[in-house]
Design a protein around this motif. Structure first.
Motif, mmCIF file in Angstrom:
data_model
loop_
_atom_site.group_PDB
_atom_site.id
_atom_site.type_symbol
_atom_site.label_atom_id
_atom_site.label_comp_id
_atom_site.label_asym_id
_atom_site.label_seq_id
_atom_site.Cartn_x
_atom_site.Cartn_y
_atom_site.Cartn_z
ATOM 1 N N PHE A 66 -11.140 88.238 -9.688
ATOM 2 C CA PHE A 66 -10.628 87.052 -10.366
ATOM 3 C C PHE A 66 -11.808 86.471 -11.145
ATOM 4 O O PHE A 66 -12.936 86.475 -10.651
ATOM 5 C CB PHE A 66 -10.156 86.004 -9.359
ATOM 6 C CG PHE A 66 -8.930 86.404 -8.584
ATOM 7 C CD1 PHE A 66 -7.671 86.250 -9.154
ATOM 8 C CD2 PHE A 66 -9.023 86.911 -7.297
ATOM 9 C CE1 PHE A 66 -6.525 86.601 -8.442
ATOM 10 C CE2 PHE A 66 -7.884 87.266 -6.574
ATOM 11 C CZ PHE A 66 -6.636 87.106 -7.149
ATOM 12 N N SER A 67 -11.540 85.942 -12.343
ATOM 13 C CA SER A 67 -12.618 85.334 -13.131
ATOM 14 C C SER A 67 -12.147 84.015 -13.731
ATOM 15 O O SER A 67 -11.026 83.923 -14.235
ATOM 16 C CB SER A 67 -13.036 86.280 -14.260
ATOM 17 O OG SER A 67 -13.806 85.583 -15.221
ATOM 18 N N ASP A 90 -8.816 76.444 -14.086
ATOM 19 C CA ASP A 90 -9.577 75.192 -14.147
ATOM 20 C C ASP A 90 -11.091 75.398 -14.242
ATOM 21 O O ASP A 90 -11.824 74.456 -14.512
ATOM 22 C CB ASP A 90 -9.274 74.330 -12.911
ATOM 23 C CG ASP A 90 -7.821 73.875 -12.880
ATOM 24 O OD1 ASP A 90 -7.176 73.903 -13.953
ATOM 25 O OD2 ASP A 90 -7.325 73.517 -11.804
ATOM 26 N N GLY A 91 -11.555 76.614 -13.941
ATOM 27 C CA GLY A 91 -12.989 76.884 -14.037
ATOM 28 C C GLY A 91 -13.784 76.455 -12.822
ATOM 29 O O GLY A 91 -14.984 76.187 -12.919
ATOM 30 N N ASN A 92 -13.142 76.378 -11.652
ATOM 31 C CA ASN A 92 -13.906 76.035 -10.441
ATOM 32 C C ASN A 92 -13.719 77.062 -9.319
ATOM 33 O O ASN A 92 -13.584 76.720 -8.162
ATOM 34 C CB ASN A 92 -13.563 74.621 -9.957
ATOM 35 C CG ASN A 92 -12.065 74.449 -9.745
ATOM 36 O OD1 ASN A 92 -11.314 75.402 -9.875
ATOM 37 N ND2 ASN A 92 -11.642 73.255 -9.401
ATOM 38 N N LEU A 93 -13.735 78.311 -9.714
ATOM 39 C CA LEU A 93 -13.565 79.401 -8.755
ATOM 40 C C LEU A 93 -14.707 79.437 -7.730
ATOM 41 O O LEU A 93 -14.531 79.913 -6.607
ATOM 42 C CB LEU A 93 -13.502 80.733 -9.526
ATOM 43 C CG LEU A 93 -12.821 81.917 -8.883
ATOM 44 C CD1 LEU A 93 -11.423 81.582 -8.381
ATOM 45 C CD2 LEU A 93 -12.739 83.082 -9.866
ATOM 46 N N ILE A 127 -6.052 80.007 -5.944
ATOM 47 C CA ILE A 127 -7.078 80.880 -6.551
ATOM 48 C C ILE A 127 -6.810 81.020 -8.048
ATOM 49 O O ILE A 127 -7.717 80.893 -8.880
ATOM 50 C CB ILE A 127 -7.094 82.257 -5.853
ATOM 51 C CG1 ILE A 127 -7.536 82.093 -4.398
ATOM 52 C CG2 ILE A 127 -8.024 83.230 -6.578
ATOM 53 C CD1 ILE A 127 -7.334 83.304 -3.536
ATOM 54 N N ILE A 128 -5.550 81.244 -8.370
ATOM 55 C CA ILE A 128 -5.177 81.361 -9.785
ATOM 56 C C ILE A 128 -5.466 80.048 -10.526
ATOM 57 O O ILE A 128 -6.020 80.047 -11.629
ATOM 58 C CB ILE A 128 -3.679 81.756 -9.897
ATOM 59 C CG1 ILE A 128 -3.548 83.241 -9.558
ATOM 60 C CG2 ILE A 128 -3.112 81.429 -11.278
ATOM 61 C CD1 ILE A 128 -2.163 83.794 -9.684
ATOM 62 N N ILE A 180 -16.980 84.637 -10.557
ATOM 63 C CA ILE A 180 -16.022 85.682 -10.187
ATOM 64 C C ILE A 180 -15.791 85.688 -8.679
ATOM 65 O O ILE A 180 -16.649 85.267 -7.906
ATOM 66 C CB ILE A 180 -16.478 87.086 -10.657
ATOM 67 C CG1 ILE A 180 -17.789 87.533 -9.971
ATOM 68 C CG2 ILE A 180 -16.642 87.122 -12.164
ATOM 69 C CD1 ILE A 180 -18.184 88.965 -10.295
ATOM 70 N N LEU A 181 -14.606 86.141 -8.294
ATOM 71 C CA LEU A 181 -14.252 86.269 -6.881
ATOM 72 C C LEU A 181 -13.700 87.690 -6.706
ATOM 73 O O LEU A 181 -12.716 88.043 -7.361
ATOM 74 C CB LEU A 181 -13.195 85.213 -6.546
ATOM 75 C CG LEU A 181 -13.140 84.641 -5.137
ATOM 76 C CD1 LEU A 181 -14.496 84.169 -4.656
ATOM 77 C CD2 LEU A 181 -12.139 83.490 -5.077
#
Ligand code: AMP
Ligand code: GLY
Length: 429
Positions: A201-202, A316-319, A310-311, A207-208
């Motif tokens: 995920f990015s 939102d840019g706070n992963l 997560i999505i 990234i996650l």
């Protein structure tokens, strides 16, 4: 988070898997799938709108007050569906048109990887058949010939001889086999090794990682026959060791997300790397800008965390504030396809045994090309079902999945008998 309605766009096994996972989320009020299949109808409501009807999809999202739209397939992403939704202030998950080019143009991606020193195959791009053949003479065979744009997994020829390579060049450039946009081609070094899929995920910066997986692209056992969209998968892929994973995350995934940001093409969404584990380390075969199909079928059942936050964090840019939990179980998916696939096949065959298959412990039958008619479930595509099972280890997940496959039948059904066997040959950690 407040409860919300979600719209999933697509109709394959991947989209059924996404909808199935969303169905477990306490935040999700209702799921709509456009256009969906007989399986997605079990967890949500199918909407009769095609994936390329952006206007109608956005209108539906506005009318139904959809809180989040998730795009499954690559076509609408590459054509800019995310930009279209964002312009209407709709909350949508997937890369923008400028970022989805990672999947939309293989030349773009190879150029990017070269510029930022990210390990990949040596290559050259051509639009002229004679020039391509001159390069071929210089490099010799084996060599890989690829159409630059989207070709539904059919635009790649791994040529073992010069003759085969010349034929592929002629077909792509002179005969325009993949249309006008397919006349730009790449000639690539053939990478040797074991393949694995690695998805993250990015949020454009952070990234996650997801768990590793491996697809089986060829139609027949032991990797014979034509390339397909994918005939089965398993997770984890034991070839991706802990050390290798760290290397992939840093040298490939994070570097690529950083490179895209530097290019002004911030990548928010799922970045899927097709890797070749060569003797010189992992190298990129391709990037996709979405979940894999059937990789999603073996990754999402192992996800213990709620998918929705997560999505939302990617958008939102706070992963960096999110944690993700995965099950230690293994997962295997066997694709049952229509006879003739990936060539011509018939539709409308009744599928028998779905209920019995679901009774096998740890099993989930994901639908791909199916539809419901008069109370019966009928085949409606090349890849029909992704029969998926968890297990304490890969062997157990394979056994469970095949037990379920044995319960299901339809006229001229075909499936590979060797899904996951490669993993068993690698010593488990
Ligand atoms: P792609 O559509 O780029 O995923 O390619 C389809 C399949 O072709 C891959 O999964 C590989 O098995 C094979 N392939 C593509 N590029 C290469 C390469 N440079 N070297 C070896 N095999 C490749
Ligand atoms: N399984 C290959 C893909 O999703 O592209």
């Amino acid at each position: 988070m407040d409860k919300m309605k979600i719209l999933v766009i697509g109709s394959g096994g991947r989209e059924h898997t996404i909808a199935w996972k969303l169905f477990q989320s306490p935040i999700v009020e209702k799921i709509f799938i456009a256009p969906g299949n007989a399986g997605t109808a079990l967890v949500g409501e199918n909407i009769d709108i095609e994936v390329d009807e952006f206007e109608k999809l956005a209108e539906f999202a506005e009318k139904e007050k959809i809180g989040l739209t998730i795009i499954g397939p690559e076509d609408p992403l590459v054509k800019g569906i995310v930009n279209f939704f964002e312009e209407k202030n709709l909350n949508v998950f997937g890369p923008s048109k400028k970022a989805a080019i990672m999947e939309g143009s293989k030349t773009f991606t190879r150029d990017l990887l070269k510029k930022y020193n990210i390990p990949s195959a040596e290559y050259a791009a051509f639009e002229n058949a004679d020039k391509a053949k001159a390069y071929l003479k210089e490099k010799g065979a084996p060599i890989v010939i690829k159409a630059d744009g989207l070709a539904a997994g059919k635009g790649v020829v791994v040529a073992e001889t010069i003759e085969e390579a010349e034929k592929a060049i002629d077909e792509m450039i002179l005969d325009k086999r993949f249309g006008e946009s397919g006349t730009k081609i790449l000639l690539e070094e053939k990478l040797i090794g074991e393949e694995a899929s690695y998805l993250i995920f990015s949020d454009g910066k952070n990234i996650l990682p997801m768990v590793s997986s491996q697809d089986h692209k060829r139609i027949f056992d032991n990797d014979f026959g034509q390339n397909t969209g994918g005939m089965g998968a398993y997770s984890p892929a034991p070839i991706v060791t802990k050390e290798l994973e760290q290397q992939v995350l840093k040298e490939i995934m994070q570097s690529t997300v950083d490179a895209m940001a530097k290019e002004g093409r911030t990548f928010k969404g799922i970045l899927y790397a097709g890797l070749m584990i060569t003797k010189d380390g992992p190298k990129i075969v391709e990037f996709n800008a979405r979940f894999g199909d059937p990789e999603a079928q073996v990754i999402l059942p192992r996800l213990e965390s709620d998918l929705v936050p997560i999505i939302q964090a990617c958008i939102d840019g706070n992963l960096n504030e999110k944690e993700i939990k995965w099950s230690d179980k293994a997962c295997c998916c066997v694709v049952m396809a229509s006879g003739g696939y990936p060539g011509a096949y018939e539709k409308g065959k009744e599928i028998i045994g779905l209920k019995e298959a679901s009774k096998i412990p740890e099993t989930i039958v994901f639908h791909a090309g199916t539809k419901k008619e008069d109370g019966k479930v009928l085949t409606n595509g090349g890849r029909v079902l992704g029969v998926t099972a968890l297990g304490a280890n890969i062997k157990e997940s394979i056994d469970n999945a095949y037990k379920a496959v044995e319960k299901i039948s339809f006229e001229r059904a075909q499936y590979r008998k060797d899904i996951g066997q490669k993993a068993l040959k690698i010593k488990q950690p």
